[in-house]
Design an enzyme around this catalytic site. Structure first.
Site, PDB file in Angstrom:
ATOM      1  N   GLY A  81       0.790  -1.226   0.000  1.00 24.34           N
ATOM      2  CA  GLY A  81       0.000   0.000   0.000  1.00 24.34           C
ATOM      3  C   GLY A  81       0.818   1.269   0.000  1.00 24.34           C
ATOM      4  N   CYS A 104     -27.550  -9.646 -16.495  1.00 23.22           N
ATOM      5  CA  CYS A 104     -26.952  -9.227 -17.760  1.00 23.22           C
ATOM      6  C   CYS A 104     -27.895  -9.572 -18.908  1.00 23.22           C
ATOM      7  CB  CYS A 104     -25.615  -9.925 -17.959  1.00 23.22           C
ATOM      8  SG  CYS A 104     -24.905  -9.697 -19.600  1.00 23.22           S
ATOM      9  N   CYS A 128     -25.979 -12.443 -21.148  1.00 20.14           N
ATOM     10  CA  CYS A 128     -25.625 -13.773 -20.654  1.00 20.14           C
ATOM     11  C   CYS A 128     -26.386 -14.174 -19.402  1.00 20.14           C
ATOM     12  CB  CYS A 128     -24.122 -13.871 -20.399  1.00 20.14           C
ATOM     13  SG  CYS A 128     -23.606 -13.071 -18.875  1.00 20.14           S
ATOM     14  N   CYS A 140     -22.741  -7.296 -18.833  1.00 22.76           N
ATOM     15  CA  CYS A 140     -21.506  -7.464 -18.082  1.00 22.76           C
ATOM     16  C   CYS A 140     -20.451  -6.475 -18.561  1.00 22.76           C
ATOM     17  CB  CYS A 140     -20.919  -8.858 -18.312  1.00 22.76           C
ATOM     18  SG  CYS A 140     -21.895 -10.184 -17.650  1.00 22.76           S
ATOM     19  N   CYS A 168     -18.524 -12.457 -20.083  1.00 20.40           N
ATOM     20  CA  CYS A 168     -19.838 -12.500 -20.707  1.00 20.40           C
ATOM     21  C   CYS A 168     -19.819 -13.425 -21.932  1.00 20.40           C
ATOM     22  CB  CYS A 168     -20.239 -11.081 -21.112  1.00 20.40           C
ATOM     23  SG  CYS A 168     -21.975 -10.897 -21.519  1.00 20.40           S
TER      24      CYS A 168
END
Lengths: 301, 256, 241
Positions: A43, A252, A255, A277, A283
């Site tokens: 970080g 979606c 899909c 998606c 997808c």
């Protein structure tokens, strides 16, 4: 435009006149040192001597330098932009490395061992032998409140992070909830507050305890940082306003997937739209496997 | 009763220029000490050294911490000092813009100290902010407004709320009524005096205004050219000044 | 209320060789002598009037005892609750403040207050500072303001806008709210009407009766005769200029 989806048999020859993966070996070594330091201090933003790349800042020059520095000839690279493999940015970067390094490229998440991305983490969970490289425009999460670099560095050094919650407080007081949806600040390894790059907060939980190494490169701001595999990543929040991810009311349209990050696609000038998606590979693979969303139901394509 | 703050032989020089020289004093719990003197007399330098905002060239500033007893604040680690400055201490700047975040709401300004020391309940933070806004006479309906939309007096009161929310024991004030209209000054002074009195706060107040010193402080220190030339009970120093400079200062005040 | 009760003959205040000069550094280093070698002893239950013409140093002496003016030489001893003596001429600011809170009251000629503070709070403050609760102090303040005929409608207002007589009554109420064992009065009856003057004289007599040692300046001859049982001519100590 399928010339870059080259498989094992047809490895392209790198363009002559360039060093492998464009950057010279000295620059790569310098960047690798920065990466090692970044991995050692999860970080923490490590300054590095960002090089000029043959594309403008904001196009992912930080991520490209990181990728160039870790790339080996036998690697397979996937590049996505906002979850999609076929936007200009993704295609350009993929071709860039295909040309300058001659590495194999792919759109399939699990086939790649290096994934460079802008603004998304693939839906398919990553594994220990993968590295994801994120492009970062503004690496400093404290910047919006504290313009002085000297002061933000000191704040990180001292874990002096009160202002981060000030931002979330402001969200709640204005809108009744935390409205930060992208670049939602996280605490890494219980020590450093980190900007997860402009990924949607939907992807924040994926960053925590991820088996893959996550590297972040900011070219213009000259910073590299990292989340090593299996590191705790906690999204900041309040007890009475806990962190939550986005959710959609419909699956979606293509899909039928649920609980994935979706893009709204405008269909006509009458305001018609559908949700699909954001991860194009995810997808496509679902559709290939026979899943159908409401928009294609009954279609026999 | 013993000292809360002990300043010994404090000296701050800027190269060959002297900010303040060889200043010593003690502050006990509940005491308000005023430092007066003309601009350039070193009083703000002294205040900044005492408050840990400026490293002295010589001498020490010792504070009675809640858990570890007397500690030289300039020997503390930076995180320790920062923690002290935002919990046990407060600093009220002359210009509220120096002490406020102008780009976040009044409520966030007040809540920041709480969040900085780990408060993570939005409802509690907001209630504390509302409470302190009303205690400093800022309309609680303005909690979500930016300080930029406040008058100078309101900004100053907001700065005080932001400082006192953490329950400090020691408050440093640098010309707290400096930039305000006279009518607003009186209100602020009264509020400050009442808060200091009711909360049992100790304070070090830098001012060039002798009336402010008389109203807020029990003890007074007069500075000239970086040195303390007279010190004592506020009313005695003002009514029976001994040093030539203090006599000049007192006799120069215009009586309305 | 627990009023400190002292032996009638207990000494409360004792001045030995008290001297005051003002040194004016900015006016040609002039030295202005005021009083020299003041000696006095004041017992509990006594009220002493300081006499002398204007400029003889009466007010200066009162202010020195209160710690408001410094002391060039001599001792100003005040009796502590435990019977010991403290020298106000040498006391550090913290001791002076402690004595002012608990032992030594002062009614000056002028009211000095912060704008905006309500009269009732101005009056009750000394009692609160001496350790009494808010409500106890306010009740006592209300009692005194009622006796001094200050209309209740004014209690929540700041005394800054009051008339001279009203301000003086607020000042007196403030001075008498806490039962100090020693009390300094600088012309307490000035600018008061007959009725209120009598109230103030009653207050002084009551304080005397409870055993307070009182030192005062009274220009009003009748008032002086009514409450004082000892007299001291400050002219005796007038320093040669």
């Amino acid at each position: 435009m399928r010339d870059e989806t080259i498989t094992g048999e047809t490895v392209p020859v790198p363009e002559s006149g360039y060093n492998f993966a464009y950057l010279d070996e000295g620059a790569k070594r310098m960047i690798r040192r920065a990466i090692l330091k970044a991995v050692a201090v999860p970080g923490y933003q490590v300054p590095f001597a960002s090089r000029e790349m043959p594309m403008p800042y904001g196009w992912g020059t930080g991520g490209i330098q990181v990728t160039a520095s870790i790339l080996k000839p036998e690697d397979t690279l996937k590049v996505i932009d906002q979850g999609s493999d076929d936007t200009t940015n993704a295609v350009s970067i993929r071709r860039f490395f295909a040309k300058t390094a001659g590495v194999a490229t792919t759109e399939k998440t699990e086939e790649a061992n290096i994934i460079q991305t802008r603004h998304r983490i693939p839906e398919k969970p990553l594994s220990e032998d993968q590295i994801i490289v994120l492009q970062v425009p503004i690496p400093e999460p404290l910047r919006w409140l504290e313009p002085r670099e000297v002061e933000t560095r000191r704040m990180h050094a001292l874990s002096d992070y009160g202002v981060m919650h000030v931002k979330l407080y402001e969200d709640i007081s204005r809108h009744g909830r935390i409205t930060t949806n992208y670049d939602y600040p996280v605490m890494v390894n219980g020590r450093h507050i980190m900007a997860p790059s402009p990924t949607p907060k939907f992807d924040n939980p994926k960053m925590g305890n991820m088996p893959a190494l996550q590297l972040f490169g900011a070219g213009r701001e000259k910073r590299i940082y990292a989340i090593p595999p299996h590191t705790e990543v906690k999204s900041l929040d309040f007890e009475d306003h806990p962190f939550s991810i986005q959710a959609w009311d419909e699956p979606c349209a293509l899909c039928g997937a649920e609980e994935v990050f979706m893009d709204e696609v405008i269909l006509d000038d009458q305001g018609g739209s559908m949700f699909v998606c954001s991860d194009s590979d995810f997808c496509q693979r679902r559709r290939d496997a026979g899943h159908k969303g409401p928009a294609v139901e009954g279609d026999d394509t | 009763m013993s000292e809360l703050l002990r300043v010994e032989n404090l000296t701050k020089s800027y190269g060959r220029q002297r900010g303040c020289t060889d200043v010593s004093f003690e502050l006990w719990p509940g005491e308000v000490l005023a430092i007066v003197g003309e601009s350039g007399s070193g009083k703000t330098t002294l205040l900044n050294c005492c408050a840990g905002r400026l490293a002295p060239t010589g001498g020490s500033v010792v504070y009675e911490t809640r858990h570890k007893g007397l500690i030289d604040i300039h020997g503390m680690s930076e995180p320790e000092r920062r923690f002290l400055m935002r919990t046990d201490w407060a600093f009220v700047h002359q210009n509220p813009r120096d002490g406020l975040r102008m780009n976040v709401s009044a409520g966030a300004n007040v809540g920041e100290r709480l969040m900085a020391v780990g408060a993570r309940n939005y409802g509690n933070i907001r209630n504390a902010a509302l409470d302190w806004l009303s205690r400093t006479e800022v309309d609680p309906d303005r909690i979500d407004d930016l300080p930029t939309t406040f008058s100078g007096g309101m900004q100053q009161r907001l700065q005080i709320a932001r400082n006192l929310v953490s329950g400090p024991r020691l408050v440093f004030m640098d010309e707290p009524t400096g930039g305000l209209d006279v009518s607003v000054q009186a209100r602020l002074l009264d509020m400050l005096r009442d808060l200091v009195d009711r909360l049992g706060l100790s304070a070090v107040v830098v001012t060039h205004d002798l009336a402010v010193a008389r109203m807020l402080s029990t003890r007074l220190m007069v500075m000239q050219q970086g040195r303390v030339v007279e010190t004592g009970l506020t009313d005695r120093v003002l009514d029976d000044p001994q040093h030539a400079y203090t006599q000049l200062l007192v006799s120069s005040v215009l009586q309305p | 209320m627990n009023e400190p009760r002292l032996d009638a003959d207990g000494e409360m205040l004792c001045l030995n060789g008290v001297t005051k000069t003002f040194n004016l550094h900015n006016q040609g280093e002039r030295t202005i002598p005021v009083v020299t070698g003041v000696n006095l002893k004041l017992n509990a239950g006594e009220c002493m009037a300081l006499m002398g013409s204007s400029g003889s140093g009466k007010s200066t002496l009162i202010r020195m005892i209160y710690g408001n003016y410094g002391c060039a030489a001599g001792e100003i001893l005040i009796r502590e609750e435990d019977g010991s003596w403290t020298d106000l001429a040498q006391a550090d600011p913290r001791e002076v403040i402690r004595l002012r809170r608990h032992r030594l009251g002062y009614v000056s000629q002028f009211l000095r207050v912060i704008p905006r503070v309500a009269t009732i709070d101005v009056v009750s403050e000394p009692m609160r500072l001496a350790g009494a609760s808010d409500s106890e102090s306010r009740n006592r303040a209300a009692e005194l303001l009622t006796r001094l005929n200050l209309p209740e409608a004014l209690w929540d207002l700041s005394p800054t806008t009051f008339s001279g007589g009203e301000q003086q009554r607020v000042n007196i109420a403030r001075g008498f709210v806490h039962p100090y064992p020693a009390l300094l009065l600088d012309e307490p009856t000035a600018s008061l009407d007959k009725v209120n003057r009598q109230v103030v004289l009653d207050l002084i007599l009551e304080a005397r009766d409870r055993g307070a040692a009182i030192l005062g300046i009274f220009h009003d001859h009748e008032a002086r005769e009514a409450v004082c049982n000892r007299f001291l001519d400050v002219e005796e100590f007038k320093a040669a200029a």
